[in-house]
Design an enzyme around this catalytic site. Structure first.
Site: not given
Ligand code: AMP
Length: 284
Positions: A30-31, A33, A36-37, A150, A153
């Site tokens: 969802m951006g 970034l 983690g992303h 997540d 998810q």
């Molecule tokens: P989001 O933009 O929050 O929907 O996350 C997109 C992807 O990045 C999802 O698969 C999340 O689980 C992963 N993600 C978000 N935060 C982290 C993090 N801190 N460490 C690893 N993966 C992450």
């Protein structure tokens, strides 16, 4: 890096790449970034020939009371980060491209979504799985990369790919944390410095449970969860929604003995910000 807004164009590019035998990786986001992303991108880059990332804040997975309108966005910053870390194709559809009309058909998540995030956010996982399936049908990757951050998810996406024979491998990567232990999240930007300090009770509780399991060798699930509550109760302004030790496949709470690989899930409110986090018991 190519930046595309149309599903049809993305499909054309990927179809041509696949026809040449190239392996396609997909990182949906969802951006806004963060590392983690980008850790998912790095892994995808190492394992595939074409790395596709999507940035789409999916209205279907937000309840009317939630933070859709204020969800943080930084398309130009994101594009720079994505390109510098090796994304080949950035798919940034607008809402009308993804939903020209309200979808008539959607994915029903089933019992894995009954608890935890699914209980607190009714309809959330139906929205997530529907958009993930749409994105998989558009991008047609060999592998999708998800974060353990997540956890529920990730389990649901794995279940969907398996149960609906989607034909895509799911790779789940460890949670990336800031140096203070807080899990990276786009939503951390909502926290004031003072709230951020209080939010550290969340990873603190998870660390306490990990230590009780690995160092003190405690196996009783209730005692392990109690070790987490001890930390959280020292920060009463952190509003815990759930803290649970669960079977990593069924997501059902452990009734007696905890096992290596079990998940500890937590969700809490700090001010008006809702944060989720988890650990894998016994993971280093
Ligand atoms: P989001 O933009 O929050 O929907 O996350 C997109 C992807 O990045 C999802 O698969 C999340 O689980 C992963 N993600 C978000 N935060 C982290 C993090 N801190 N460490 C690893 N993966 C992450």
């Amino acid at each position: 890096m190519k930046r595309l807004t149309r599903a049809r164009e993305v499909r054309e590019v990927v179809t041509a790449e696949r026809a040449q035998g190239r392996r396609v990786a997909f990182v949906p986001t969802m951006g806004y970034l963060h590392e983690g992303h980008l850790s998912l991108v790095e892994r995808a880059r190492a394992e595939a020939d074409l790395v596709v990332m999507s940035i789409f804040v999916n209205p279907l997975q937000f309840a009317p009371t939630e933070d859709l309108a204020r969800y943080p966005r930084d398309m130009e910053g994101d594009a720079l980060k994505a390109e510098s870390r090796g994304v080949d194709l950035l798919f940034v559809p607008d809402v009308t491209e993804m939903y020209p009309a309200t979808p008539r058909v959607s994915v029903t998540p089933g019992p894995l979504a009954d608890r935890w995030e699914g209980a607190v956010r009714p309809g959330h996982f139906a929205g997530v799985l529907t958009v993930v399936l749409k994105l998989l049908n558009i991008v047609q990757p060999h592998v999708i990369y998800m974060g353990r951050k997540d956890a529920q998810q990730a389990v649901l996406v794995e279940a969907m790919c398996e149960d609906l024979n989607v034909g895509v491998r799911v790779r789940v990567s460890p949670t990336v944390r800031d140096s203070d232990g807080l899990a990276l999240s786009s939503r951390n930007v909502y926290l004031s410095p003072e709230e951020r300090g209080r939010a550290l009770a969340i990873p603190g509780a998870l660390q306490a449970i990990q230590a009780a399991f690995t160092v003190a060798a405690i196996r009783d699930a209730d005692s392990l969860v109690a070790a987490g509550w001890e930390v959280l109760e020292r920060e009463p302004s952190v509003g815990v929604e759930y803290l649970a030790l669960v079977n990593p496949r069924t997501l059902e709470p452990r009734e007696s003995e905890a096992e290596t690989g079990d998940l500890v899930l937590v969700a809490a409110r700090v001010g008006s910000t809702r944060l989720i986090d988890n650990i894998v018991l016994g993971a280093t």
